[in-house]
Design an enzyme around this catalytic site. Structure first.
Site, PDB file in Angstrom:
ATOM      1  N   GLY A  11       0.694  -0.973   0.037  1.00 38.59           N
ATOM      2  CA  GLY A  11      -0.069  -0.070   0.082  1.00 38.59           C
ATOM      3  C   GLY A  11       0.780   1.280   0.097  1.00 38.59           C
ATOM      4  O   GLY A  11       1.932   1.400   0.034  1.00 38.59           O
ATOM      5  N   GLN A  12       0.180   2.506   0.043  1.00 39.88           N
ATOM      6  CA  GLN A  12       0.717   3.757   0.026  1.00 39.88           C
ATOM      7  C   GLN A  12       1.860   3.880   1.380  1.00 39.88           C
ATOM      8  O   GLN A  12       3.269   3.911   0.852  1.00 39.88           O
ATOM      9  CB  GLN A  12      -0.284   4.948  -0.023  1.00 39.88           C
ATOM     10  CG  GLN A  12       0.665   6.353   0.276  1.00 39.88           C
ATOM     11  CD  GLN A  12      -0.214   7.478   0.532  1.00 39.88           C
ATOM     12  OE1 GLN A  12      -0.697   8.201  -0.124  1.00 39.88           O
ATOM     13  NE2 GLN A  12      -1.081   7.363   1.847  1.00 39.88           N
ATOM     14  N   LEU A  14      -4.689 -11.065   7.267  1.00 36.81           N
ATOM     15  CA  LEU A  14      -5.204 -10.797   8.601  1.00 36.81           C
ATOM     16  C   LEU A  14      -6.504 -11.524   9.226  1.00 36.81           C
ATOM     17  O   LEU A  14      -6.622 -11.611  10.324  1.00 36.81           O
ATOM     18  CB  LEU A  14      -5.561  -9.183   8.780  1.00 36.81           C
ATOM     19  CG  LEU A  14      -4.485  -8.331   8.856  1.00 36.81           C
ATOM     20  CD1 LEU A  14      -4.887  -6.951   9.051  1.00 36.81           C
ATOM     21  CD2 LEU A  14      -3.497  -8.478   9.879  1.00 36.81           C
ATOM     22  N   ALA A  46      -2.242  -3.062   7.259  1.00 35.82           N
ATOM     23  CA  ALA A  46      -2.961  -4.285   6.178  1.00 35.82           C
ATOM     24  C   ALA A  46      -4.263  -3.617   6.302  1.00 35.82           C
ATOM     25  O   ALA A  46      -4.811  -3.101   7.255  1.00 35.82           O
ATOM     26  CB  ALA A  46      -2.720  -5.383   6.497  1.00 35.82           C
ATOM     27  N   SER A  57      -7.348   5.486  13.167  1.00 33.87           N
ATOM     28  CA  SER A  57      -7.577   6.359  12.043  1.00 33.87           C
ATOM     29  C   SER A  57      -8.350   7.504  12.555  1.00 33.87           C
ATOM     30  O   SER A  57      -9.234   7.292  13.896  1.00 33.87           O
ATOM     31  CB  SER A  57      -8.466   5.785  11.038  1.00 33.87           C
ATOM     32  OG  SER A  57      -9.325   6.744  10.296  1.00 33.87           O
ATOM     33  N   GLU A  70     -11.446   8.489  11.719  1.00 33.64           N
ATOM     34  CA  GLU A  70     -12.339   8.068  11.571  1.00 33.64           C
ATOM     35  C   GLU A  70     -12.969   7.492  12.929  1.00 33.64           C
ATOM     36  O   GLU A  70     -14.207   7.288  12.966  1.00 33.64           O
ATOM     37  CB  GLU A  70     -12.592   6.932  10.558  1.00 33.64           C
ATOM     38  CG  GLU A  70     -12.640   7.446   8.997  1.00 33.64           C
ATOM     39  CD  GLU A  70     -13.597   8.141   8.639  1.00 33.64           C
ATOM     40  OE1 GLU A  70     -14.895   7.843   9.000  1.00 33.64           O
ATOM     41  OE2 GLU A  70     -13.453   9.226   7.527  1.00 33.64           O
ATOM     42  N   TYR A  85     -15.921   1.612   8.739  1.00 38.61           N
ATOM     43  CA  TYR A  85     -14.682   1.541   8.755  1.00 38.61           C
ATOM     44  C   TYR A  85     -14.082   2.134   9.954  1.00 38.61           C
ATOM     45  O   TYR A  85     -13.224   1.619  10.666  1.00 38.61           O
ATOM     46  CB  TYR A  85     -14.086   2.427   7.810  1.00 38.61           C
ATOM     47  CG  TYR A  85     -12.371   2.762   7.574  1.00 38.61           C
ATOM     48  CD1 TYR A  85     -11.787   1.861   6.879  1.00 38.61           C
ATOM     49  CD2 TYR A  85     -11.945   3.855   8.341  1.00 38.61           C
ATOM     50  CE1 TYR A  85     -10.404   2.176   6.902  1.00 38.61           C
ATOM     51  CE2 TYR A  85     -10.370   4.108   8.445  1.00 38.61           C
ATOM     52  CZ  TYR A  85      -9.832   3.190   7.362  1.00 38.61           C
ATOM     53  OH  TYR A  85      -8.248   3.558   7.441  1.00 38.61           O
ATOM     54  N   LYS A 144     -11.906   0.221  13.156  1.00 40.24           N
ATOM     55  CA  LYS A 144     -10.663   0.718  13.588  1.00 40.24           C
ATOM     56  C   LYS A 144     -10.850   1.042  15.120  1.00 40.24           C
ATOM     57  O   LYS A 144      -9.625   1.112  15.802  1.00 40.24           O
ATOM     58  CB  LYS A 144     -10.385   2.162  12.788  1.00 40.24           C
ATOM     59  CG  LYS A 144      -9.826   1.877  11.356  1.00 40.24           C
ATOM     60  CD  LYS A 144      -8.308   1.283  11.331  1.00 40.24           C
ATOM     61  CE  LYS A 144      -7.688   1.283  10.044  1.00 40.24           C
ATOM     62  NZ  LYS A 144      -6.220   0.813  10.060  1.00 40.24           N
ATOM     63  N   ARG A 167      -1.413   6.982  -4.112  1.00 41.36           N
ATOM     64  CA  ARG A 167      -2.781   6.772  -3.758  1.00 41.36           C
ATOM     65  C   ARG A 167      -3.538   6.490  -5.156  1.00 41.36           C
ATOM     66  O   ARG A 167      -3.246   6.965  -6.437  1.00 41.36           O
ATOM     67  CB  ARG A 167      -3.494   8.203  -3.282  1.00 41.36           C
ATOM     68  CG  ARG A 167      -3.469   8.291  -1.883  1.00 41.36           C
ATOM     69  CD  ARG A 167      -4.192   7.476  -0.879  1.00 41.36           C
ATOM     70  NE  ARG A 167      -4.468   7.784   0.457  1.00 41.36           N
ATOM     71  CZ  ARG A 167      -4.316   6.877   1.487  1.00 41.36           C
ATOM     72  NH1 ARG A 167      -4.316   5.534   1.402  1.00 41.36           N
ATOM     73  NH2 ARG A 167      -4.323   7.328   2.827  1.00 41.36           N
TER      74      ARG A 167
END
Length: 326
Positions: free
Chosen positions: A13-14, A57, A79, A127, A129, A151, A155, A185
């Site tokens: 990922g990024q 995971l 991840a 996050s 979020e 999400y 998290k 991204r």
């Protein structure tokens, strides 16, 4: 600095890409967990000095075997899909991967530590979020969790479980990451969608940028700065929770305007169309982080909002130039 043996999940990922690159540059032993064999092959090609591992995971036994094989000194768990929009399409999968998945990793690290006497330091990518529509602006490490998306809820659970293991005596920290972008991204993320389409409009290849709610406020930073923050968190004297944010908010509208201006277009509104189909079922209105605790570790963002937008637009403009040259 002593040599670290590091396991990075979400290595393709990024954030994983920037983190692996940084660790290898520093001379550490790096292991990257990838979701598939194809991902592991790409990782091996990009980072021949690192070791790829295929695992997921949701696979507790596979995670246990991988951690036991590597015996890492540090684990950075990045991840899982980072798309909030996708979490509405697959809420149960989101809960399993992003909520329960980190617990499988924490538990594997804990059990190995009991055997070896040298438990790994774990940094969980949390996050903003988790705060949802927070009543407090800016948010810090003690702001109550009030997620409004699958999400954010997943998290939040993983975040709390990191604290549970920390209370057992494990070095388990969280990096509460606010929006952070880079040219790595995919275009499914709004910042990259904007920069890519603005570059196309400036080149005369497109005439319209279609977006959802452009008045939500976000605290945007540069991904390599946030990777630097996670490394500082993993190497801190004591574990804890750390907000990773610039402390400044901008709306999506601000991002769009800055991107068009950087491309030399001032009257940008005529190129933007709002489509309610792109509105999310729930979307936090203003997420802004107070990173005072992190700054005590010596962290400072190196790229401001305008600089971030410039990096994104210039990258996508160069991609178009390269494609045209071919």
């Amino acid at each position: 600095m002593s040599i670290e043996r590091v396991l990075v999940t979400g290595a393709n990922g990024q954030d994983g890409t920037f983190l692996v690159r940084r660790l290898l540059d520093e001379g550490h032993e790096v292991h990257g967990m990838c979701h598939s064999d194809d991902g592991a092959a790409r990782f091996a090609l990009q980072f021949p000095a690192a070791t790829p591992h295929t695992c997921d995971l949701v696979d507790a036994q596979g995670i246990g075997r991988m951690v036991e094989q590597i015996v890492p000194t540090h684990i950075y768990n990045l991840a899982g899909n980072t798309s909030v929009a996708r979490s509405w399409e697959f809420p149960a999968e989101t809960a399993d991967v992003l909520g329960v998945g980190p617990i499988r990793l924490l538990d594997a690290a804990w059990r190995l530590g009991e055997v070896t006497g040298s438990p790994a330091r774990v940094v969980q990518a949390s996050s903003a979020e988790i705060f949802g529509d927070a009543a407090v602006v800016p948010q810090d490490e003690v702001t109550p969790h009030a997620p409004v998306t699958p999400y954010g809820a997943a998290k939040s659970f993983a975040h709390e479980m990191a604290a549970v293991y920390r209370r057992r005596g494990m070095f388990a920290s969280t990096a509460i990451l606010y929006n952070h972008e880079s040219p790595l991204r995919p275009k499914s993320f709004v910042a990259r969608k904007i920069s890519a389409e603005v570059a196309r409009i400036a080149a005369g290849l497109s005439h319209e940028l279609v977006l959802g709610n452009i008045d939500v406020q976000r605290d945007w930073g540069y991904a390599p700065d946030y990777v630097d923050a996670m490394l500082r968190i993993g190497r801190a004297a004591e574990p804890g929770d750390f907000v990773v944010a610039t402390g400044t908010s901008h709306s999506v509208r601000d991002f769009v305007g800055a991107a068009f201006r950087h491309a030399g277009i001032e009257d940008w509104e005529r190129f933007v169309r709002i489509d309610p189909a792109f509105y999310r079922p729930a979307d936090p209105k203003r997420l802004v982080g107070d990173s005072s605790r992190l700054r005590l570790l010596g962290w400072e963002p190196s790229v401001d909002f305008e600089g971030l937008v410039a990096i994104m637009v210039e990258h996508d403009a160069l991609l178009l130039d390269s494609a045209n040259a071919e």
